[in-house]
Scaffold this motif. Sequence first.
Motif, short mmCIF file in Angstrom:
data_model
loop_
_atom_site.label_atom_id
_atom_site.label_comp_id
_atom_site.label_asym_id
_atom_site.label_seq_id
_atom_site.Cartn_x
_atom_site.Cartn_y
_atom_site.Cartn_z
N VAL A 74 0.88 -1.17 0.00
CA VAL A 74 0.00 0.00 0.00
C VAL A 74 0.92 1.22 0.00
N ILE A 75 0.82 2.01 -1.06
CA ILE A 75 1.70 3.17 -1.20
C ILE A 75 0.86 4.43 -1.06
N ILE A 76 1.27 5.31 -0.16
CA ILE A 76 0.59 6.59 0.04
C ILE A 76 1.59 7.69 -0.29
N ASN A 77 1.33 8.42 -1.35
CA ASN A 77 2.19 9.52 -1.76
C ASN A 77 1.43 10.83 -1.60
N PRO A 78 2.15 11.91 -1.30
CA PRO A 78 1.46 13.21 -1.22
C PRO A 78 1.09 13.72 -2.60
N GLY A 79 -0.10 14.31 -2.68
CA GLY A 79 -0.54 14.97 -3.90
C GLY A 79 -0.32 16.46 -3.78
N PRO A 80 -0.87 17.23 -4.69
CA PRO A 80 -0.72 18.68 -4.59
C PRO A 80 -1.48 19.23 -3.39
N MET A 81 -1.01 20.35 -2.88
CA MET A 81 -1.65 20.97 -1.72
C MET A 81 -2.45 22.19 -2.16
N TRP A 82 -3.64 22.34 -1.58
CA TRP A 82 -4.42 23.55 -1.81
C TRP A 82 -3.96 24.57 -0.80
N LYS A 83 -3.62 25.75 -1.27
CA LYS A 83 -3.14 26.79 -0.37
C LYS A 83 -4.27 27.76 -0.07
N ARG A 84 -4.56 27.93 1.20
CA ARG A 84 -5.63 28.82 1.67
C ARG A 84 -5.05 29.75 2.71
N ILE A 85 -5.78 30.80 3.04
CA ILE A 85 -5.31 31.71 4.09
C ILE A 85 -6.34 31.78 5.21
N MET A 86 -5.82 31.97 6.42
CA MET A 86 -6.66 32.15 7.60
C MET A 86 -6.40 33.57 8.12
N PRO A 87 -7.42 34.41 8.15
CA PRO A 87 -7.21 35.75 8.68
C PRO A 87 -6.86 35.70 10.17
N ARG A 88 -5.90 36.51 10.56
CA ARG A 88 -5.46 36.57 11.95
C ARG A 88 -5.54 38.02 12.43
N ALA A 89 -5.14 38.22 13.65
CA ALA A 89 -5.26 39.54 14.26
C ALA A 89 -4.34 40.56 13.59
N MET A 90 -4.74 41.81 13.65
CA MET A 90 -3.95 42.96 13.18
C MET A 90 -3.62 42.86 11.69
N GLY A 91 -4.53 42.34 10.89
CA GLY A 91 -4.34 42.33 9.45
C GLY A 91 -3.42 41.26 8.91
N ARG A 92 -2.97 40.37 9.77
CA ARG A 92 -2.08 39.31 9.30
C ARG A 92 -2.90 38.17 8.67
N ALA A 93 -2.20 37.30 7.98
CA ALA A 93 -2.84 36.12 7.40
C ALA A 93 -1.88 34.95 7.51
N TYR A 94 -2.37 33.82 8.01
CA TYR A 94 -1.58 32.60 8.08
C TYR A 94 -1.98 31.70 6.93
N ARG A 95 -1.02 30.94 6.43
CA ARG A 95 -1.28 30.02 5.33
C ARG A 95 -1.77 28.69 5.89
N ILE A 96 -2.77 28.12 5.23
CA ILE A 96 -3.27 26.79 5.55
C ILE A 96 -3.01 25.91 4.33
N LEU A 97 -2.44 24.74 4.55
CA LEU A 97 -2.19 23.79 3.47
C LEU A 97 -3.20 22.65 3.57
N LYS A 98 -4.07 22.55 2.61
CA LYS A 98 -5.04 21.44 2.57
C LYS A 98 -4.41 20.35 1.72
N ARG A 99 -4.00 19.29 2.37
CA ARG A 99 -3.19 18.26 1.72
C ARG A 99 -4.05 17.22 1.02
N THR A 100 -3.49 16.63 -0.04
CA THR A 100 -4.15 15.55 -0.76
C THR A 100 -3.21 14.35 -0.84
#
Length: 110
Positions: A74-100
């Motif tokens: 059984v082989i599990i390889n990573p696929g492409p990641m969806w890149k999203r942002i999460m708004p944070r305090a003081m106008g910042r944004a953190y990146r979220i990686l939705k993995r496949t």
Amino acid sequence: MEARATAKFIRISPQKTRIVARNINGLPVEDAINVLKFTPKKAAFEVGKVLHSAVANAEQIPGVDIDSLKVKQVIINPGPMWKRIMPRAMGRAYRILKRTSHITVVVEES
């Protein structure tokens, strides 16, 4: 003789999927299906679908005994990641990686 099946771009982390994949590696197909059926994880359902597909592919090969099939790999390889942002305090944004994941199951006659 071996048969394989692949599912690509499955929306679950490879790290979580590998935990389930380790449980069925090397088992007879019937036991592997039972293990996956009673594993309470989303990855178990996805790996189960690929395992059923691999068994169906093995049925198409003439002279293969379905009852003697075992999970070779059984082989599990990573696929492409969806890149999203999460708004944070003081106008910042953190990146979220939705993995496949790309899931490959290989079965063979024992």
